[in-house]
Design a protein around this motif. Structure first.
Motif, PDB file in Angstrom:
ATOM      1  N   GLY A 182       0.995  -0.850  -0.058  1.00 16.22           N
ATOM      2  CA  GLY A 182      -0.332   0.023   0.100  1.00 16.22           C
ATOM      3  C   GLY A 182       1.152   1.557  -0.216  1.00 16.22           C
ATOM      4  O   GLY A 182       1.878   1.133   0.011  1.00 16.22           O
ATOM      5  N   PHE A 183       0.087   2.759   0.209  1.00 17.82           N
ATOM      6  CA  PHE A 183       0.830   3.339   0.009  1.00 17.82           C
ATOM      7  C   PHE A 183       1.356   4.027   1.202  1.00 17.82           C
ATOM      8  O   PHE A 183       0.315   4.039   2.236  1.00 17.82           O
ATOM      9  N   VAL A 190       5.280  10.169  -2.217  1.00 19.53           N
ATOM     10  CA  VAL A 190       4.470   8.902  -1.574  1.00 19.53           C
ATOM     11  C   VAL A 190       4.637   7.722  -2.496  1.00 19.53           C
ATOM     12  O   VAL A 190       5.685   8.586  -3.691  1.00 19.53           O
ATOM     13  N   ARG A 191       5.111   6.571  -1.577  1.00 22.76           N
ATOM     14  CA  ARG A 191       5.747   5.503  -2.450  1.00 22.76           C
ATOM     15  C   ARG A 191       5.010   4.072  -2.062  1.00 22.76           C
ATOM     16  O   ARG A 191       4.019   4.473  -0.922  1.00 22.76           O
ATOM     17  N   TRP A 192       4.980   3.198  -3.110  1.00 25.32           N
ATOM     18  CA  TRP A 192       4.035   2.682  -2.710  1.00 25.32           C
ATOM     19  C   TRP A 192       4.702   0.791  -2.330  1.00 25.32           C
ATOM     20  O   TRP A 192       5.774   0.204  -2.887  1.00 25.32           O
ATOM     21  N   TYR A 221       8.045   1.738  -4.961  1.00 21.14           N
ATOM     22  CA  TYR A 221       7.969   1.508  -6.167  1.00 21.14           C
ATOM     23  C   TYR A 221       7.867   2.864  -5.891  1.00 21.14           C
ATOM     24  O   TYR A 221       6.899   3.673  -5.052  1.00 21.14           O
ATOM     25  N   LYS A 222       7.948   4.521  -6.863  1.00 21.94           N
ATOM     26  CA  LYS A 222       7.699   5.178  -7.367  1.00 21.94           C
ATOM     27  C   LYS A 222       6.280   4.926  -8.803  1.00 21.94           C
ATOM     28  O   LYS A 222       6.439   4.011  -9.228  1.00 21.94           O
ATOM     29  N   TRP A 265      -1.801  12.463 -13.574  1.00 18.98           N
ATOM     30  CA  TRP A 265      -2.132  12.122 -12.205  1.00 18.98           C
ATOM     31  C   TRP A 265      -1.489  12.174 -10.639  1.00 18.98           C
ATOM     32  O   TRP A 265       0.377  11.803 -10.982  1.00 18.98           O
ATOM     33  N   LYS A 266      -1.994  12.577  -9.481  1.00 16.83           N
ATOM     34  CA  LYS A 266      -0.648  12.596  -8.821  1.00 16.83           C
ATOM     35  C   LYS A 266      -1.504  12.358  -7.372  1.00 16.83           C
ATOM     36  O   LYS A 266      -3.301  11.974  -7.194  1.00 16.83           O
ATOM     37  N   VAL A 267      -1.135  11.270  -6.556  1.00 18.44           N
ATOM     38  CA  VAL A 267      -1.354  11.078  -5.103  1.00 18.44           C
ATOM     39  C   VAL A 267      -1.818  11.812  -3.939  1.00 18.44           C
ATOM     40  O   VAL A 267      -1.387  13.550  -3.792  1.00 18.44           O
ATOM     41  N   ARG A 268      -2.979  11.671  -3.852  1.00 19.59           N
ATOM     42  CA  ARG A 268      -3.062  12.765  -2.677  1.00 19.59           C
ATOM     43  C   ARG A 268      -3.913  12.130  -1.199  1.00 19.59           C
ATOM     44  O   ARG A 268      -4.914  10.881  -1.533  1.00 19.59           O
TER      45      ARG A 268
END
Length: 361
Positions: free
Chosen positions: A14-15, A28-30, A41-42, A272-275
């Motif tokens: 997960g993030f 933020v990375r997975w 991961y990126k 797309w960006k993680v928020r």
């Protein structure tokens, strides 16, 4: 994003937001937890890199959870490897942070079964954590800080000293019982002790500070009208009502229902960006924050009144969606006909978010 790995050793994924080693920025990375290591991961344009960006070996790794040194980031855990390298990781909720800490702790223990000194996550150090495992501590703190129904902040005098924006220990217990967050005063003291232990509450004045320092575990929070406490500054920050004065007080007054990391497609630049998304009810709003920044103000918000939310077909790229996305898409259409395209990490999370949003519209 959330497809099952061919590697059977995957325990959890997960993030998380990771602090950089050289430049201390947050990204933020997975993360993928395996039996002996944590790899990350990126994501680029909503798609995960095929090669991982880093590895954290877990053999003899030490865990500090919660790690409360970052004022605006109260949901951090720290990992220290056998070579003393430190890694700081932030989750989106206390529950998620504690799940990661527990899973990593179990992996460390399996690697060192005969090591009695292997530290376990600090949130598991007392029986009270087991009693409260179904309590959403994040929602308790958010409710306490609600501008309308939260605990009343007052001025108090203790041994000649004046303190503002605080409350007594008995007021906390009264509030928890009155709001049905605990059935008895004993349960309320246990819950308040956990909030104190996690750093959500802090002692104010001599009596409460002495109890925290010298009393036995479980007796550190005082159900007493002369013991004073306040909500920690870190929990008055991100996602709280009073800290975000630049936005409408009404818009941010709703009860926090759900929060988590999701991908959002930009309106102008279709990237797309993680928020960090925070869903509030009564009134229904979906706010989103930039998790790489310490800024406590949302990047934006979506009014959910009269909106439509639906899952998008994962076969091909739906109309309005740009880039090589991995699926688990859903769309929100507001009353003003603004379209928001959002991507969840897994199919289950997509359905959970859709259901939660529908319940508050």
């Amino acid at each position: 994003m959330g497809t099952e790995s061919e590697d059977n050793s995957v325990v959890k994924e997960g993030f998380l937001v990771k602090r950089g080693h050289v430049v201390h920025n947050w990204r933020v990375r997975w993360f993928v937890l395996k039996l002996d290591r944590l790899v990350y991961y990126k994501y680029e344009s909503g798609k995960r890199d095929s090669c991982h960006r880093g590895t954290i070996p877990l053999n003899n790794c030490k865990i500090t959870c919660p790690y409360l040194e970052y004022e605006n980031r109260p949901l951090v855990l720290k990992l220290q490897t056998s070579t003393s390298e430190e890694h700081f990781l932030e989750a989106c909720t206390r529950e998620e942070r504690d799940e990661w800490a527990t899973a990593i702790g179990a992996a460390v223990k399996n690697l060192n079964p005969n090591d009695a000194q292997t530290p376990s996550p600090s949130q598991n150090k007392s029986p009270k954590s087991l009693q409260l495992h179904n309590v959403n501590l994040s929602q308790v703190v958010d409710s306490m800080y609600d501008v309308h129904t939260g605990i009343r902040l007052c001025s108090h005098v203790e041994q000649g000293s004046s303190y503002t924006n605080c409350f007594s220990g008995s007021a906390v217990v009264d509030w928890l019982v009155c709001n049905k967050m605990a059935l008895t005063r004993v349960e309320a003291v246990t819950l308040a002790s956990t909030l104190l232990d996690e750093g959500s509450l802090r002692p104010i004045g001599i009596r409460s500070a002495d109890a925290l320092r010298s009393a036995a575990l479980g007796e550190q929070f005082l159900d007493d009208s002369t013991a004073l406490y306040s909500i920690s500054q870190s929990f008055q920050k991100r996602g709280s009502v009073k800290a975000e004065k630049s936005l409408s007080a009404v818009e941010l007054s709703g009860k926090v229902v759900k929060r988590g990391y999701l991908f959002k497609q930009g309106h102008k630049v279709k990237n797309w960006k993680v928020r960090l998304f925070v869903l509030r009810a009564e009134p229904g709003f979906l706010h989103y924050y930039d998790p790489s920044k310490d800024d406590i103000t949302p990047v934006g918000g979506i009014s959910l009144r009269g909106c439509l939310v639906s899952a998008l077909d994962d076969n091909g790229i739906p109309t309005g969606v740009k880039g090589k996305v991995q699926g688990n898409l859903f769309k929100i259409i507001t009353q003003t006909d603004t379209h928001y395209y959002i991507q969840a990490p897994t199919h289950k999370e997509r359905m959970d978010w859709i259901q939660a949003i529908r319940l508050v519209t």
